[in-house]
Design a protein around this motif. Structure first.
Motif, mmCIF file in Angstrom:
data_model
loop_
_atom_site.group_PDB
_atom_site.id
_atom_site.type_symbol
_atom_site.label_atom_id
_atom_site.label_comp_id
_atom_site.label_asym_id
_atom_site.label_seq_id
_atom_site.Cartn_x
_atom_site.Cartn_y
_atom_site.Cartn_z
ATOM 1 N N ASP A 256 0.722 -1.136 -0.120
ATOM 2 C CA ASP A 256 0.130 -0.041 0.108
ATOM 3 C C ASP A 256 0.896 1.230 -0.007
ATOM 4 O O ASP A 256 0.776 2.058 -0.731
ATOM 5 N N GLU A 257 1.854 1.206 0.725
ATOM 6 C CA GLU A 257 2.932 2.306 0.804
ATOM 7 C C GLU A 257 3.612 2.675 -0.698
ATOM 8 O O GLU A 257 3.561 3.776 -0.956
ATOM 9 N N PHE A 258 3.628 1.476 -1.173
ATOM 10 C CA PHE A 258 4.193 1.703 -2.550
ATOM 11 C C PHE A 258 3.496 2.312 -3.449
ATOM 12 O O PHE A 258 3.939 3.039 -4.175
ATOM 13 N N GLN A 259 2.051 1.853 -3.510
ATOM 14 C CA GLN A 259 1.129 2.245 -4.390
ATOM 15 C C GLN A 259 0.833 3.585 -4.067
ATOM 16 O O GLN A 259 0.557 4.539 -4.985
ATOM 17 N N ASN A 260 1.006 3.973 -2.657
ATOM 18 C CA ASN A 260 0.805 5.311 -2.539
ATOM 19 C C ASN A 260 1.753 6.472 -2.810
ATOM 20 O O ASN A 260 1.237 7.539 -3.443
ATOM 21 N N SER B 272 6.330 11.109 -0.802
ATOM 22 C CA SER B 272 7.746 11.295 -0.800
ATOM 23 C C SER B 272 8.133 10.562 0.757
ATOM 24 O O SER B 272 9.260 10.385 0.966
ATOM 25 N N ASN B 273 7.021 10.207 1.513
ATOM 26 C CA ASN B 273 7.354 9.562 2.834
ATOM 27 C C ASN B 273 7.507 8.231 2.644
ATOM 28 O O ASN B 273 7.541 7.301 3.440
ATOM 29 N N SER B 274 6.873 7.527 1.397
ATOM 30 C CA SER B 274 6.437 5.899 1.270
ATOM 31 C C SER B 274 7.904 5.102 1.461
ATOM 32 O O SER B 274 7.745 4.235 2.378
ATOM 33 N N LEU B 275 8.920 5.560 0.925
ATOM 34 C CA LEU B 275 10.062 4.687 1.069
ATOM 35 C C LEU B 275 10.460 4.755 2.399
ATOM 36 O O LEU B 275 10.857 3.631 2.983
ATOM 37 N N ALA B 276 10.511 5.866 3.192
ATOM 38 C CA ALA B 276 10.846 5.714 4.599
ATOM 39 C C ALA B 276 10.089 4.801 5.352
ATOM 40 O O ALA B 276 10.449 4.105 6.436
ATOM 41 N N ARG B 277 8.620 4.985 5.035
ATOM 42 C CA ARG B 277 7.568 4.090 5.909
ATOM 43 C C ARG B 277 8.022 2.542 5.485
ATOM 44 O O ARG B 277 7.742 1.762 6.364
ATOM 45 N N ILE B 278 8.438 2.307 4.152
ATOM 46 C CA ILE B 278 8.508 0.910 3.837
ATOM 47 C C ILE B 278 9.698 0.501 4.667
ATOM 48 O O ILE B 278 9.934 -0.656 5.098
#
Lengths: 334, 284
Positions: A287-291, A294-300
């Motif tokens: 979901d984060e990747f699809q989202n 700019s914060n997605s990678l950090a959240r992953i």
């Protein structure tokens, strides 16, 4: 007056003793066992942050340690916010129901579950439940089957081709089949489990099966011949023989299998959740990747670290269980 | 014809190998009386442990058989309990539990729980191990482990106690100590004992009868020597006795001068494989 000074005296004695014992405890810790791992982590963090600052992706710069730390805090805040929302929801519901009941004691009050967004921590919990359920189901089959394979050469020879063929299959290949079978067979008005939970759990179970099965079989087949002869001389009945001789003797090997199983199970689960969009950490990553914020990678990256830490913790738990259960207290367990 | 207590009757055993059938024992034949202490001695690999395993019922003889009190022995049982060289204690059971494992099985329905407990403790006291009853096997020395192994065997009240090189892995002092203990216990209980050994002094000191086996393949009984020394036997006194040295010399001469070989056809065959190699392969 004297009493007070005595009291003060004894207090300072106590604190001295406390200091001494703390000092003793600290000097008892092997400095190297703290310093070296710390060094490793620090060097890793350094390399990571340097490398991260040089990688630019379409989703912005690759997250460094600082960015990841910030996002882990924000994930925690989101979790708290969601908790508050849920509490508020239940409070409102309760108030409403109480009012209804006050008006009419016969009223039919409904209690609904809060259906907010799944938080990171909720996803972790789902994944943990899934992997443990799958692992448990697999172990319940693998250990008895392994014992039978280890005891009987005929059964082992019969099972071996199947084991060898199915062992290398990635459980993800099974996933579509499992999904279809579960939805065809698991029909219930009041289901105990979500179908998606069962899909992921059975996928995990399929890959947890083999290491436990094989290691148990090897452990049982290699029990010291003299011990077996003792059992024959005593004429232990078959079931007592398995319970009192075979199982204790193969406990170390069974646990080796269990640890391998749980480790692969945990790895596979994340992939299965990503692929099938079943709730859990894998879904969070996807979901984060699809989202694509700019914060997605950090959240992953937070999820990656969480997956690693949980995997490590699961392994330690089995190791502790092995230390408690196994008779082989001197065995070096890593 | 008088019935003997234990009769090893024309026992032969063959193992299939890649190069055809291997005959490890052929026509092994001797008799043991009740209460007798018999040693079987021979060079390593001659198949003496195989004889013991056949008496125990752990191996099945290809020819002939073993008769105990008029009944043929077909499988293992507590009436022919074994003391193993490797002590074979369950590492996950305490000293007490190791002995109790056999007692609970053998005396099921005959003794109450309290009687069984007393019996286990009595047998541990007999081998002087009652002080370490609740220790685990890894906490005690090799000699002590073997004492527990002997207690486990005695506690099954066997008709014959079979000892497979029980002192082989022990140092000389511990071994002497344990030999004395076994002789004492044997005298007290009047147990029939079959002892496998390759130690000449041990055989002469402990036995009423020494069965000397020829080298394999197709090993058989070479000579049987009756030891008529007064009991109780005391090792220091005996070492000066002419009679003791005479017996000792007899066994040594069989083992080294006659090379443990009795003239028969099989011995003349080339000995490409010693029987122990083959037996180990068989035993896996």
């Amino acid at each position: 007056m004297t009493a007070i000074t005595n009291n003060a005296q004894s207090k300072s004695d106590e604190s001295n003793q406390l200091l001494a014992s703390v000092g003793k405890y600290l000097s008892g810790i092997d400095i190297k066992s703290i310093v070296y791992p710390m060094m490793g982590i620090i060097i890793f963090l350094f390399i990571w942050s340097v490398a991260a600052s040089r990688i630019d992706t379409s989703l912005g710069q690759f997250p460094g340690p600082a960015h990841v730390l910030e996002q882990s805090k924000s994930l925690y805040q989101e979790y708290q916010a969601e908790q508050d929302k849920a509490a508020a929801f239940y409070q409102r519901q309760e108030d409403r129901n109480a009012k209804k009941l006050a008006k009419n004691p016969e009223a039919n009050v409904k209690i609904r579950k809060y259906t907010g967004k799944e938080t990171f921590f909720a996803q972790i919990l789902t994944s943990l439940k899934t992997v443990l359920f799958g692992f448990l189901v697999a172990s319940l089959f693998a250990i008895p089957l392994g014992v039978v394979c280890g005891l009987s050469d005929a059964v082992y020879k019969g099972m071996n081709p199947l084991i060898q063929i199915f062992k290398p299959v990635s459980p993800l290949a099974w996933l579509p089949l499992i999904t279809m079978v579960v939805s065809a067979l698991y029909v219930s008005d009041d289901p105990w489990f979500e179908k998606s939970f069962l899909n992921s759990a059975f996928t995990v179970a399929l890959c947890c099966l083999w290491p436990t099965l094989i290691n148990t079989a090897v452990g049982v087949a290699n029990v010291d011949k003299d011990l077996l002869n003792v059992s024959r001389v005593i004429r232990l009945p078959a079931l007592t023989h398995v319970r009192k001789i075979i199982l204790p003797a193969s406990v170390p090997m069974i646990f080796t299998g269990l640890r391998l199983s749980l480790a692969t199970g945990w790895m596979v689960l994340i992939a299965a959740e990503m692929l099938s969009q079943n709730p859990g950490l894998g879904k969070f990553v996807w979901d984060e990747f699809q989202n694509g914020s700019s914060n997605s990678l950090a959240r992953i990256m937070v999820a990656v670290l969480a997956i690693g830490l949980i995997g490590f913790a699961l392994d330690r738990i089995i190791l502790i269980a092995q230390k408690v259960v196994s008779w082989d207290k001197q065995a070096v367990l890593r | 014809m008088a019935n003997h207590f234990l009769e090893i009757s024309k026992v032969g055993i063959e193992f299939p190998t890649q190069n055809g059938v291997f005959t490890a024992l052929k026509d092994v034949d001797f008799k043991i009386d009740k209460g007798e202490f018999v040693s079987i001695i021979g060079h390593s690999g001659c198949g003496k442990s195989t004889v013991l395993n056949i008496i125990a019922g752990l191996y099945r003889a290809t020819y002939g058989g073993v008769i105990l009190e008029g009944k043929e022995v077909t499988d293992p049982g507590p009436d022919r309990a074994v003391v193993f060289q490797s002590h074979a204690l369950m590492p996950w059971l305490s000293v007490y539990e190791n002995v109790a494992l056999g007692v609970e099985q053998v005396f099921k329905g005959q003794k109450t729980a309290a009687e069984m407990k007393d019996w286990v403790e009595h047998n541990l006291a007999l081998v002087k191990m009652d002080h370490a009853m609740h220790k685990m096997p890894h906490e005690i020395s090799g000699g002590m482990k073997q004492r527990v192994g002997i207690a486990r065997c005695l506690a099954m009240q066997p008709k014959v106690m079979l000892m497979d090189e029980p002192f082989g892995a022990l140092d000389a002092l511990t071994r002497a100590n344990l030999q004395d203990s076994v002789m004492e216990i044997q005298k007290e209980l009047d147990t029939t004992v079959v002892l496998i050994t390759h130690d000449v002094d041990e055989a002469v000191l402990m036995s009423d009868k020494i069965v000397m086996m020829s080298n394999g393949p197709a090993a058989k009984v070479g000579e049987i020597l009756d030891i008529e020394l007064e009991r109780p036997r005391e090792r220091v006194a005996l070492s000066k006795s002419d009679q003791f040295n005479y017996y000792r010399q007899q066994v040594l001469s069989f083992l080294y001068e006659k090379k443990g070989v009795v003239s028969f056809d099989a011995a003349k065959k080339t000995q490409q494989e010693t029987s122990s190699d083959v037996i180990e392969k068989q035993a896996g």
